[in-house]
Design an enzyme around this catalytic site. Structure first.
Site, PDB file in Angstrom:
ATOM      1  CB  THR A  75      -0.933  -0.039   1.235  1.00 44.45           C
ATOM      2  OG1 THR A  75      -1.719  -1.232   1.142  1.00 44.45           O
ATOM      3  CG2 THR A  75      -1.856   1.161   1.298  1.00 44.45           C
TER       4      THR A  75
ATOM      5  CD  GLU B 108      -6.488  -5.302  -7.088  1.00 47.31           C
ATOM      6  OE1 GLU B 108      -6.861  -5.335  -5.890  1.00 47.31           O
ATOM      7  OE2 GLU B 108      -7.190  -4.784  -7.984  1.00 47.31           O
TER       8      GLU B 108
ATOM      9  CB  CYS C 168      -1.936 -10.059  -0.953  1.00 47.53           C
ATOM     10  SG  CYS C 168      -2.647 -11.048  -2.252  1.00 47.53           S
TER      11      CYS C 168
HETATM   12  P1  NAD Z   1       6.568  -3.828  -2.734  1.00 47.29           P
HETATM   13  O1  NAD Z   1       5.531  -2.776  -2.689  1.00 47.29           O
HETATM   14  O2  NAD Z   1       7.721  -3.697  -1.823  1.00 47.29           O
HETATM   15  O3  NAD Z   1       7.195  -3.919  -4.209  1.00 47.29           O
HETATM   16  C1  NAD Z   1       6.376  -4.024  -5.360  1.00 47.29           C
HETATM   17  C2  NAD Z   1       7.148  -3.453  -6.542  1.00 47.29           C
HETATM   18  O4  NAD Z   1       7.328  -2.059  -6.348  1.00 47.29           O
HETATM   19  C3  NAD Z   1       8.560  -4.060  -6.697  1.00 47.29           C
HETATM   20  O5  NAD Z   1       8.810  -4.249  -8.060  1.00 47.29           O
HETATM   21  C4  NAD Z   1       9.452  -2.986  -6.107  1.00 47.29           C
HETATM   22  O6  NAD Z   1      10.740  -2.983  -6.653  1.00 47.29           O
HETATM   23  C5  NAD Z   1       8.712  -1.721  -6.482  1.00 47.29           C
HETATM   24  N1  NAD Z   1       8.988  -0.580  -5.610  1.00 47.29           N
HETATM   25  C6  NAD Z   1       9.261  -0.595  -4.280  1.00 47.29           C
HETATM   26  N2  NAD Z   1       9.432   0.673  -3.833  1.00 47.29           N
HETATM   27  C7  NAD Z   1       9.250   1.492  -4.893  1.00 47.29           C
HETATM   28  C8  NAD Z   1       9.264   2.892  -5.078  1.00 47.29           C
HETATM   29  N3  NAD Z   1       9.520   3.734  -4.076  1.00 47.29           N
HETATM   30  N4  NAD Z   1       9.019   3.386  -6.319  1.00 47.29           N
HETATM   31  C9  NAD Z   1       8.755   2.563  -7.345  1.00 47.29           C
HETATM   32  N5  NAD Z   1       8.734   1.221  -7.224  1.00 47.29           N
HETATM   33  C10 NAD Z   1       8.973   0.686  -6.028  1.00 47.29           C
HETATM   34  O7  NAD Z   1       5.811  -5.221  -2.528  1.00 47.29           O
HETATM   35  P2  NAD Z   1       6.421  -6.690  -2.388  1.00 47.29           P
HETATM   36  O8  NAD Z   1       7.166  -6.785  -1.101  1.00 47.29           O
HETATM   37  O9  NAD Z   1       7.111  -7.106  -3.645  1.00 47.29           O
HETATM   38  O10 NAD Z   1       5.074  -7.554  -2.292  1.00 47.29           O
HETATM   39  C11 NAD Z   1       4.386  -7.686  -1.101  1.00 47.29           C
HETATM   40  C12 NAD Z   1       3.211  -6.735  -1.039  1.00 47.29           C
HETATM   41  O11 NAD Z   1       2.348  -6.942  -2.148  1.00 47.29           O
HETATM   42  C13 NAD Z   1       2.339  -6.958   0.192  1.00 47.29           C
HETATM   43  O12 NAD Z   1       1.944  -5.724   0.726  1.00 47.29           O
HETATM   44  C14 NAD Z   1       1.149  -7.725  -0.362  1.00 47.29           C
HETATM   45  O13 NAD Z   1      -0.029  -7.619   0.410  1.00 47.29           O
HETATM   46  C15 NAD Z   1       1.006  -7.111  -1.714  1.00 47.29           C
HETATM   47  N6  NAD Z   1       0.300  -8.004  -2.636  1.00 47.29           N
HETATM   48  C16 NAD Z   1      -1.012  -7.715  -2.906  1.00 47.29           C
HETATM   49  C17 NAD Z   1      -1.738  -8.544  -3.741  1.00 47.29           C
HETATM   50  C18 NAD Z   1      -3.185  -8.246  -4.044  1.00 47.29           C
HETATM   51  O14 NAD Z   1      -3.721  -8.846  -4.969  1.00 47.29           O
HETATM   52  N7  NAD Z   1      -3.815  -7.353  -3.305  1.00 47.29           N
HETATM   53  C19 NAD Z   1      -1.131  -9.661  -4.299  1.00 47.29           C
HETATM   54  C20 NAD Z   1       0.209  -9.919  -4.019  1.00 47.29           C
HETATM   55  C21 NAD Z   1       0.914  -9.074  -3.181  1.00 47.29           C
END
Ligand code: NAD
Length: 543
Positions: free
Chosen positions: A267, A293, A327
């Site tokens: 989020t 999501e 998630c």
């Molecule tokens: P994350 O938000 O850390 O990373 C997601 C992507 O964003 C990665 O590619 C990362 O490199 C990039 N990113 C991170 N910081 C950034 C920034 N400041 N600017 C631009 N890009 C950036 O998430 P994660 O750890 O890879 O995944 C886990 C999260 O995803 C959990 O919060 C989980 O609930 C959520 N998730 C949600 C769903 C859903 O359907 N709701 C499904 C899977 C995962």
């Protein structure tokens, strides 16, 4: 252009292989894992159909075996992001002009490649790269990815079939144009299928895409690119850049042709990006579509009439499969005092039976968490619970990162319903329980509703039918995916369209028409067969 109204094959869910001892799939998977451990990968970026390498190579290791080197990926910078945008824009005209049945064929072929010749490879990559056991890899990388592609094609055609009425003398129709510009797909580590679907869904609808996978999932992302290319995806339609997220964000969100953002992740990142997009609105040629999501604080609520053994199983599977890094993973549970003693015994049996270790040993149910940052955060959470007067660690609580990032499945008892681990997403194998007084069921439902910002998944357990209806109604806005007498994880494409509301995202339901509609801009066309040639109307006459 197509010369026929073609029907696409009816979509179906990829059957899940079971990997029982002696099965051919188990033998092949083990051999593939061994081979992938033997050979060090060298993973380029894929930009405009070319493999692009840089001088900065980043080492990749399995989270459960951090001394082993899986290989290296090439890290890009802002110039590579710009190259990927240029490649996406250059590929656009041909991709848009291609008949939709060819787009469908490419993605249906990709599904078949995943189902067949690439199954072991995509699963083995996911096991090694993201530390998933064989079953978790199978339901994600092989089955869900194939499902996204097959159901995606079916949904695409359903959308194309959505056509307006026509009155006498005219013909109205809707054309589903891809968005003007390029799409940016930013993907998480935890599902190979989500990583693949986020660029594939907009591409399926005729868009071209810049895709930045998670740095901890590049190894499996590369297998997806290999599959897309073998399936015949033309150069430049999906361009994979491996650079830090903020580096990609700086270039993408300042570009006038940025047309859409397809995100799954936390989020916090989504909020940051939304703000940046808002600030940059005057720069864009078109209002970008934003689909995200995001996080969850998913619940299990047991009613006093619940089947207690089923609640225990939902807790064990819902909270600890894939180390709670779904998630949708159950991370808070509300248990009536009247069933607690019985439930405790069932949970205790499960906790004693769970084995933790590397996924290469198929007897392990729980493997490692994704990286050191996650490990440290989870370990600190456990330490804080051990030290708090408001919490008690009932099971688990151990952690060790000497070989890999292992966190023992842990259950915390919260003595107050707003203890921090009842609110915050931890994304690890930690579940917090709150035991409620049976007489305070209504108050507890309010607490559940108001405790967390998220509303992704939730499960209720009750035998009493009146209770089932009551809980379902009372918790209407608490989850985008709601389960009755089942764990809150394991949504299946085509069966339970997935997504949450509140701080859990835009709820565009991945793998459904709702999502695919976000990647098109409808042009309504009216054709008049006999055009008026007199501007006057009958009412204008006088006797
Ligand atoms: P994350 O938000 O850390 O990373 C997601 C992507 O964003 C990665 O590619 C990362 O490199 C990039 N990113 C991170 N910081 C950034 C920034 N400041 N600017 C631009 N890009 C950036 O998430 P994660 O750890 O890879 O995944 C886990 C999260 O995803 C959990 O919060 C989980 O609930 C959520 N998730 C949600 C769903 C859903 O359907 N709701 C499904 C899977 C995962």
């Amino acid at each position: 252009m197509p010369k026929g109204i073609f029907h696409v094959p009816v979509a179906y869910n990829e059957p899940i292989l079971q990997y029982v001892p002696g099965s051919p799939e188990k033998t092949t998977l083990k051999a593939t894992i061994a081979e992938m451990r033997r050979v060090e990968a060298d993973i380029p970026m894929y930009i405009g159909g070319k493999d692009v390498r840089t001088t900065k190579r980043v080492r990749m290791a399995p989270p459960h075996d951090i001394k082993h080197t899986l290989g290296y990926y090439h890290e890009g910078d802002a110039t590579h992001v710009q190259m990927a945008i240029d490649a996406a824009l250059a590929a656009k005209a041909d991709w848009v002009a291609l008949g939709w049945q060819h787009r469908a064929a490419i993605f249906l072929k990709a599904a078949e490649l995943i189902s067949g010749p690439y199954r072991a490879k995509i699963n083995a990559a996911t096991m090694l790269c993201q530390s998933k056991n064989a079953y978790q890899a199978e339901i994600d990388a092989a089955c869900e990815m194939a499902d996204f592609l097959r159901f995606g094609v079916q949904c695409m055609v359903e959308i194309y079939n959505m056509q307006p009425q026509s009155a006498k003398g005219i013909w109205n129709y809707s054309e589903y144009r891809p968005l003007e510009g390029f799409i940016f797909a930013l993907t998480p580590f935890n599902f190979t299928s989500i990583a693949g679907n986020l660029p594939a869904a907009p591409a399926m609808m005729g868009n071209t895409v810049v895709w930045k996978p998670s740095k901890t999932a590049v190894y499996s992302a590369q297998v997806l690119m290999e599959i897309f290319i073998e399936a015949g995806l033309p150069a430049g339609v999906i361009n994979m850049v491996t650079c830090p997220g903020p580096v990609a964000a700086d270039v993408v969100f300042a570009h006038p042709d940025f047309a859409g953002f397809h995100f799954t992740g936390s989020t916090g990142v989504f909020n940051t990006v939304w703000k940046t997009i808002g600030e940059n609105i005057p720069k864009y040629k078109t209002y970008p579509r934003i689909v995200g999501e995001t996080g969850g604080k998913d619940f299990i609520f047991a009613h006093p009439t619940a089947n207690v053994k089923a609640v225990a199983t939902a807790i064990t599977r819902g909270a600890f499969e894939y180390q709670g890094q779904k998630c949708s993973a159950a991370s808070r549970a509300y248990i009536p005092a009247s069933i607690w003693n019985e439930l405790k015994n069932y949970i205790d049996n499960d906790m004693k039976a769970i084995k933790m270790g590397p996924p290469e040993d198929f007897t392990n149910f729980v493997n490692a968490v994704i990286d050191e940052a996650s490990f440290n955060k989870l370990a600190a959470t456990i330490d804080a619970a051990q030290a708090s007067a408001d919490a008690e660690v009932l099971w688990g609580g151990g952690y060790d990162k000497s070989v890999g990032y292992f966190i023992e499945p842990t259950i915390i008892l919260a003595k107050k319903p707003d203890y921090t681990t009842m609110l915050e997403e931890l994304f690890g194998p930690i579940l917090t329980l709150y035991i409620y007084d049976d007489a305070k069921l209504e108050e507890t439902l309010d607490v559940l509703d108001q405790t967390s910002f998220y509303a992704l998944t939730g499960a209720i357990f009750a035998h009493d039918r009146y209770a089932v209806e009551h809980l379902t109604t009372r918790l209407t806005n608490c989850a985008g995916n709601f389960y009755i007498n089942d764990k809150p994880t394991g949504a299946v494409v085509g069966q339970q369209p997935f997504g949450g509301s509140r701080a859990s995202g835009t709820n565009d339901k991945a793998g459904s028409v709702f999502n695919l509609l976000r990647w098109v801009s409808v042009r309504t066309i009216k054709e008049c067969f006999v055009s008026p040639t007199d501007f006057t109307y009958p009412f204008m006459g006088e006797i």
